[in-house]
Design an enzyme around this catalytic site. Structure first.
Site, PDB file in Angstrom:
ATOM      1  N   ASP A 269      -2.681   2.637  -6.088  1.00  0.00           N
ATOM      2  CA  ASP A 269      -1.687   2.619  -5.174  1.00  0.00           C
ATOM      3  C   ASP A 269      -1.827   1.267  -4.084  1.00  0.00           C
ATOM      4  OD1 ASP A 269      -4.292   3.212  -3.859  1.00  0.00           O
ATOM      5  OD2 ASP A 269      -3.361   4.792  -2.446  1.00  0.00           O
ATOM      6  N   GLU A 270      -2.315   0.323  -4.453  1.00  0.00           N
ATOM      7  CA  GLU A 270      -2.123  -0.727  -3.862  1.00  0.00           C
ATOM      8  C   GLU A 270      -2.662  -2.042  -4.528  1.00  0.00           C
ATOM      9  OE1 GLU A 270      -5.423  -1.619  -0.578  1.00  0.00           O
ATOM     10  OE2 GLU A 270      -6.581  -0.005  -1.554  1.00  0.00           O
TER      11      GLU A 270
ATOM     12  N   ASP B 167       0.994  -1.299  -0.118  1.00  0.00           N
ATOM     13  CA  ASP B 167      -0.019  -0.158  -0.043  1.00  0.00           C
ATOM     14  C   ASP B 167       0.657   1.205  -0.115  1.00  0.00           C
ATOM     15  OD1 ASP B 167      -2.215   1.753   0.235  1.00  0.00           O
ATOM     16  OD2 ASP B 167      -2.679   1.132   2.400  1.00  0.00           O
TER      17      ASP B 167
END
Length: 367
Positions: free
Chosen positions: A108-109, A14
């Site tokens: 983003d993860e 993350d």
């Protein structure tokens, strides 16, 4: 307990305050300052906040007005999604150096299954550390990670040592970790559900574990079975490299509230065009059109219609959205409109799951 099911080593990576961190990286003058990505005006909404801003209570999805009230020194910058996409691609390229089993959740993860990996490294913990170091070296941003035996625990663990940290929940630690966990930290337990659990005396994983499957089914519906198994360390969902898109949408928040359907039609035209463009770019089509309406008092309403055939053409999407708009009288003036298409032609028929099957949380190799 059964030991004959696949054993997995899962990493959840993350990025730390991704959008805000990109802006601070690209503009050194913003480093160390409270920053929000989004709109700071009367109608603006925070898309992301830097850690400096979070100290003041600024959070994503918060109105720009409230964010400024909490942090008068807050700096707003407009989002640059093309830039975020480019950086996300660089990060994923690093992931693929270690495994092809990568399941992105957003820009983003992502989940990574490194049970068997391209580096031949038996330690998921060391792989996570190496990935984070490479992201910092090659991209210039920090990331946090959670490592454990399944996706649920890995995701929860990735939030423990943020920013720029990681946490491993070893197989022998899983049960204790889950029993000690605050119910608010359980992935899938939102604010409303947490309040309901509090009212029933459920504050920790141990409290949740004490409830029978029948009790959880009765009080929490379809989610009850999910809670019953994850609190016991049972979550059989695999890392899916090619996640099937469930829907595609676009929406607009207006600078002034709209009170007439006539004014809304022009907005819907632009939104339908954007949805059609995205559908055709992704080479997908859908049957169910949903109109999203957010009123000036922030109440939300959705209206849906399922067609007998797949569509991606703007004109059909727009006509269906118009029908939904006129379906019933508006309750108030409108601050946001959105159109989504679901029931896509990419969806597969769900297979029967083995949700009742129990798996051992005891793994017999280095983690």
């Amino acid at each position: 307990m059964q030991n004959d099911l696949p054993i997995r080593k899962i990493i959840h990576v993350d990025m730390d305050a991704f959008y805000a961190s990109v802006e601070q990286m690209d503009n050194p003058e913003l480093k160390g300052k409270p920053l929000a990505v989004g709109g700071g005006g009367k109608r603006g909404v925070v898309s992301a906040a830097s850690y400096e801003a979070r100290k003041f209570g600024v959070r994503s999805a918060m109105s720009g007005v409230k964010a400024r009230r909490l942090c008068p020194e807050l700096i707003f910058v407009r989002p640059r999604f093309d830039r975020y996409h480019d950086i996300s691609k660089k990060i994923r390229k690093i992931f693929y150096d270690y495994t092809d089993k990568v399941e992105p959740l957003s820009l983003d993860e992502a989940y990574l299954d490194v049970t068997e990996n391209k580096k031949g490294n038996p330690s998921a913990t060391r792989i996570a550390k190496e990935i984070r170091e490479r992201i910092f070296k090659d991209v210039g941003l920090t990331a946090s990670a959670g490592i454990s035996i399944n996706k649920f625990i890995a995701k929860v663990a990735s939030d423990y040592n943020k920013p720029n940290g990681q946490k491993t929940v070893n197989p022998e630690e899983v049960i204790q970790f889950l029993e000690d966990l605050d119910i608010r930290k359980f992935y899938g337990v939102g604010k409303v559900t947490a309040e309901k659990m509090y009212q029933k005396g459920i504050f920790t994983g141990k409290d949740l574990k004490s409830k029978s499957l029948e009790y959880l089914d009765e009080n929490f519906g379809k989610s009850g079975r999910y809670y019953y198994y994850v609190v016991r360390g049972i979550h059989n969902s695999e890392v899916k490299p090619n996640r099937t898109r469930k829907s595609l949408a676009a929406e607009r928040t207006f600078s002034e509230n709209l009170s007439s359907e006539v004014f809304m039609l022009e907005k819907l035209d632009h939104i339908a065009e954007e949805v059609s463009r995205r559908l055709q770019k992704s080479d997908v089509a859908g049957k169910t059109v949903t109109l999203k309406i957010k009123y000036s008092d922030f109440t939300l309403q959705t209206r849906s219609k399922t067609l007998p055939y797949f569509i991606s053409d703007k004109s059909i999407i727009l006509e269906t959205a118009k029908d939904l708009l006129y379906q019933e009288k508006l309750q108030n003036s409108v601050r946001l409109l959105g159109i989504s298409l679901s029931n896509l032609n990419t969806e597969k028929k769900p297979k029967q799951t083995e949700s009742k099957k129990e798996v051992s949380v005891q793994l017999q190799f280095e983690f």
